[in-house]
Enzyme design. Structure first.
Site, PDB file in Angstrom:
ATOM      1  CB  CYS A 151     -13.550  38.114   2.480  1.00  0.00           C
ATOM      2  SG  CYS A 151     -13.518  39.901   2.753  1.00  0.00           S
TER       3      CYS A 151
HETATM    4  N1  LIG Z   1      -8.819  40.300   6.645  1.00  0.00           N
HETATM    5  C1  LIG Z   1      -9.559  39.664   5.748  1.00  0.00           C
HETATM    6  O1  LIG Z   1     -10.640  39.131   6.049  1.00  0.00           O
HETATM    7  C2  LIG Z   1      -9.103  39.567   4.333  1.00  0.00           C
HETATM    8  C3  LIG Z   1      -7.989  40.214   3.873  1.00  0.00           C
HETATM    9  N2  LIG Z   1      -7.631  40.135   2.564  1.00  0.00           N
HETATM   10  C4  LIG Z   1      -6.513  40.895   2.042  1.00  0.00           C
HETATM   11  O2  LIG Z   1      -5.291  40.364   2.505  1.00  0.00           O
HETATM   12  C5  LIG Z   1      -4.351  41.407   2.685  1.00  0.00           C
HETATM   13  C6  LIG Z   1      -3.913  41.378   4.148  1.00  0.00           C
HETATM   14  O3  LIG Z   1      -5.048  41.611   4.943  1.00  0.00           O
HETATM   15  P1  LIG Z   1      -5.020  41.473   6.519  1.00  0.00           P
HETATM   16  O4  LIG Z   1      -4.222  40.295   6.914  1.00  0.00           O
HETATM   17  O5  LIG Z   1      -6.412  41.589   6.955  1.00  0.00           O
HETATM   18  O6  LIG Z   1      -4.237  42.815   6.907  1.00  0.00           O
HETATM   19  P2  LIG Z   1      -3.321  43.107   8.160  1.00  0.00           P
HETATM   20  O7  LIG Z   1      -3.337  44.585   8.315  1.00  0.00           O
HETATM   21  O8  LIG Z   1      -3.718  42.260   9.307  1.00  0.00           O
HETATM   22  O9  LIG Z   1      -1.871  42.667   7.663  1.00  0.00           O
HETATM   23  C7  LIG Z   1      -1.192  43.341   6.638  1.00  0.00           C
HETATM   24  C8  LIG Z   1       0.179  42.737   6.484  1.00  0.00           C
HETATM   25  O10 LIG Z   1       0.864  43.383   5.426  1.00  0.00           O
HETATM   26  C9  LIG Z   1       2.149  43.842   5.909  1.00  0.00           C
HETATM   27  N3  LIG Z   1       2.507  45.058   5.193  1.00  0.00           N
HETATM   28  C10 LIG Z   1       1.917  46.276   5.283  1.00  0.00           C
HETATM   29  N4  LIG Z   1       2.520  47.146   4.441  1.00  0.00           N
HETATM   30  C11 LIG Z   1       3.493  46.445   3.810  1.00  0.00           C
HETATM   31  C12 LIG Z   1       4.483  46.782   2.869  1.00  0.00           C
HETATM   32  N5  LIG Z   1       4.569  48.008   2.354  1.00  0.00           N
HETATM   33  N6  LIG Z   1       5.372  45.836   2.506  1.00  0.00           N
HETATM   34  C13 LIG Z   1       5.295  44.571   2.987  1.00  0.00           C
HETATM   35  N7  LIG Z   1       4.384  44.187   3.899  1.00  0.00           N
HETATM   36  C14 LIG Z   1       3.484  45.108   4.295  1.00  0.00           C
HETATM   37  C15 LIG Z   1       1.908  44.059   7.383  1.00  0.00           C
HETATM   38  O11 LIG Z   1       3.144  44.003   8.062  1.00  0.00           O
HETATM   39  P3  LIG Z   1       3.666  45.125   9.056  1.00  0.00           P
HETATM   40  O12 LIG Z   1       2.521  46.034   9.333  1.00  0.00           O
HETATM   41  O13 LIG Z   1       4.154  44.376  10.235  1.00  0.00           O
HETATM   42  O14 LIG Z   1       4.730  45.755   8.291  1.00  0.00           O
HETATM   43  C16 LIG Z   1       1.045  42.878   7.719  1.00  0.00           C
HETATM   44  O15 LIG Z   1       1.822  41.719   7.850  1.00  0.00           O
HETATM   45  C17 LIG Z   1      -5.054  42.714   2.300  1.00  0.00           C
HETATM   46  O16 LIG Z   1      -4.789  43.018   0.966  1.00  0.00           O
HETATM   47  C18 LIG Z   1      -6.510  42.369   2.464  1.00  0.00           C
HETATM   48  O17 LIG Z   1      -7.308  43.168   1.646  1.00  0.00           O
HETATM   49  C19 LIG Z   1      -8.306  39.342   1.701  1.00  0.00           C
HETATM   50  C20 LIG Z   1      -9.417  38.676   2.094  1.00  0.00           C
HETATM   51  C21 LIG Z   1      -9.910  38.730   3.445  1.00  0.00           C
HETATM   52  C1  LIG Z   2     -14.888  44.364   7.721  1.00  0.00           C
HETATM   53  C2  LIG Z   2     -14.022  44.993   6.663  1.00  0.00           C
HETATM   54  O1  LIG Z   2     -13.545  46.104   6.796  1.00  0.00           O
HETATM   55  N1  LIG Z   2     -13.807  44.264   5.582  1.00  0.00           N
HETATM   56  C3  LIG Z   2     -13.001  44.704   4.481  1.00  0.00           C
HETATM   57  C4  LIG Z   2     -13.003  43.638   3.434  1.00  0.00           C
HETATM   58  C5  LIG Z   2     -12.023  42.557   3.706  1.00  0.00           C
HETATM   59  C6  LIG Z   2     -10.767  42.672   2.936  1.00  0.00           C
HETATM   60  O2  LIG Z   2      -9.708  42.660   3.483  1.00  0.00           O
HETATM   61  O3  LIG Z   2     -10.892  42.891   1.630  1.00  0.00           O
HETATM   62  P1  LIG Z   2     -10.348  42.011   0.440  1.00  0.00           P
HETATM   63  O4  LIG Z   2     -11.102  40.759   0.487  1.00  0.00           O
HETATM   64  O5  LIG Z   2     -10.648  42.857  -0.754  1.00  0.00           O
HETATM   65  O6  LIG Z   2      -8.907  41.819   0.501  1.00  0.00           O
HETATM   66  C7  LIG Z   2     -13.547  45.965   3.826  1.00  0.00           C
HETATM   67  O7  LIG Z   2     -14.738  46.157   3.768  1.00  0.00           O
HETATM   68  O8  LIG Z   2     -12.717  46.703   3.283  1.00  0.00           O
END
Ligand SMILES: NC(=O)C1=CN([C@@H]2O[C@H](COP(=O)(O)OP(=O)(O)OC[C@H]3O[C@@H](n4cnc5c(N)ncnc54)[C@H](OP(=O)(O)O)[C@@H]3O)[C@@H](O)[C@H]2O)C=CC1
Ligand SMILES: CC(=O)N[C@@H](CCC(=O)OP(=O)(O)O)C(=O)O
Length: 351
Positions: free
Chosen positions: A167
């Protein structure tokens, strides 16, 4: 043009989303439900997830009546039963999980779009340092392509494993790349990136540090955040990255400060940004400093810059929704590109 490509392909993709209970995964489900070329076949969570067997819409109530599929638990047996029947899998999972499993899907003939950081860094040695684990799939790491949709169209179109950008890197690189790719930046000068994210950036699982009630506004992980090497790698310039956490739900702002080479003019900077984005509908060159309020819940990135010709300093700022352009809608842009569609296909009408 888009219609013609659709008619010739006419192949709706069978899709699974792993991590569908999380914030990024849920946004992806919402976008793919409306996508004419995607058929969601499986929504998947972790092996021991408390969400297993629940309906997706029980967890994310705004999708009631839109997507009521059950959440399935991932396991090696799940992979053996379903993987080869899929066309596409999106990983919205922890970094180490996708690093471990993406290659198996690629080998089974499935195209992978990884929203985690599991495949973003080219140097495997950076994984223990910035992500805290040894990367177990070096072959996949070297074949993965970075997927900043406005900049890596051909790479995205020609790979089976796309590392969807982070992000903060998305917003930072949209500011930096017009300047670095045109060789406008003064060599060996300090490049500073300040980022501010809302709490959804930390995912759905609460921790004390990211609990809404605990957050005011502060810098964190300064000089050690995993997005620093990602931004430096993709901008091909060393940056200092200062992330900040702020008390709002969605949206992210990155503001970059750079010293340009002597003699660079305002017109050259203008040309660099126009050339980069005038034909890219999801990046809007806006007339004043970008605001999170104008992009939250949308796939747009708003960019604005100002140049001080006397000091040769440029400041550029970009606002995005961290869960959309910073994750799910950018993943859909990559999916679209891989199908030969315009990257914004099915996205703009969803605002
Ligand atoms: N939040 C953000 O702004 C951003 C996030 N990302 C990336 O996207 C990914 C998801 O982030 P986010 O949605 O915020 O995280 P969340 O914690 O909200 O969701 C994580 C998801 O992954 C699942 N999960 C966790 N462990 C496992 C596993 N071992 N096997 C399969 N599924 C698993 C969880 O399911 P459950 O816990 O129900 O098992 C849940 O559905 C991360 O890699 C993050 O870095 C990228 C850009 C921006
Ligand atoms: C506010 C906050 O904690 N933000 C996350 C970045 C968001 C994220 O999920 O990271 P990726 O884009 O690498 O997947 C962090 O700093 O680790």
């Amino acid at each position: 043009m888009t219609k013609a490509i659709l008619d010739s392909n006419n192949s709706v993709q069978k899709v699974a989303i792993i991590g569908a209970s999380g914030y990024a995964g849920a946004e992806l489900v919402g976008l793919l439900c409306k996508h004419s070329q995607a058929q969601i076949c499986h929504l998947v969570v972790s092996e021991n997830s408390s969400s297993e067997g629940k309906l997706f819409s029980e967890l994310h109530g705004r999708f009631q009546g839109i997507c009521d599929l059950p959440l399935e638990a991932f396991s090696a047996a799940w992979f053996d039963e379903y993987a080869a029947k899929l066309d596409v899998v999106f990983f919205a999972t922890p970094h180490e999980f996708s690093a471990d499993w993406a290659q198996a899907f690629v080998k089974a003939g499935v195209k992978v779009f990884d929203l985690s950081g599991g495949f973003r860094l080219k140097d495997a040695e950076d994984y223990p340092k910035y992500y805290g684990f040894e990367h177990a799939n070096i072959e996949a790491l070297s074949s993965a392509k970075y997927g900043l949709a406005e900049w890596q169209h051909d790479d995205i179109a020609n790979t089976n494993l796309v590392a969807v950008p982070g992000c903060y890197p998305t917003a930072s690189l949209l500011c930096l790349k017009p300047l670095t790719s045109n060789n406008l930046v003064l060599e060996n000068s300090l490049v500073v990136v300040n980022g501010i994210s809302g709490v959804s950036g930390a995912g759905r699982n609460a921790s004390l540090a990211t609990n809404f009630n605990e957050v005011s506004l502060k810098a964190y992980n300064v000089l050690q955040h995993r997005h620093q090497p990602e931004i430096s790698q993709e901008a091909a310039i060393d940056v200092i990255f200062n992330p900040h956490l702020a008390p709002y739900k969605r949206g992210l702002l990155a503001t970059v400060t750079l010293q340009l080479k002597a003699g660079i003019t305002n017109a050259q900077v203008e040309q660099a940004f126009q050339q980069a984005y005038s034909d890219k509908p999801l990046v809007r060159l806006v007339a004043s400093w970008p605001e999170i309020g104008n992009v939250a819940h949308t796939p747009f990135a708003d960019v604005h810059w100002q140049f001080d010709e006397e000091k040769q300093v440029v400041v550029a700022s970009c606002a995005i929704d961290n869960l959309l352009k910073g994750a799910a809608s950018q993943a859909v842009q990559c999916f679209n590109i891989s199908l030969g569609l315009a990257s914004e296909y099915s996205l703009i009408s969803t605002c």
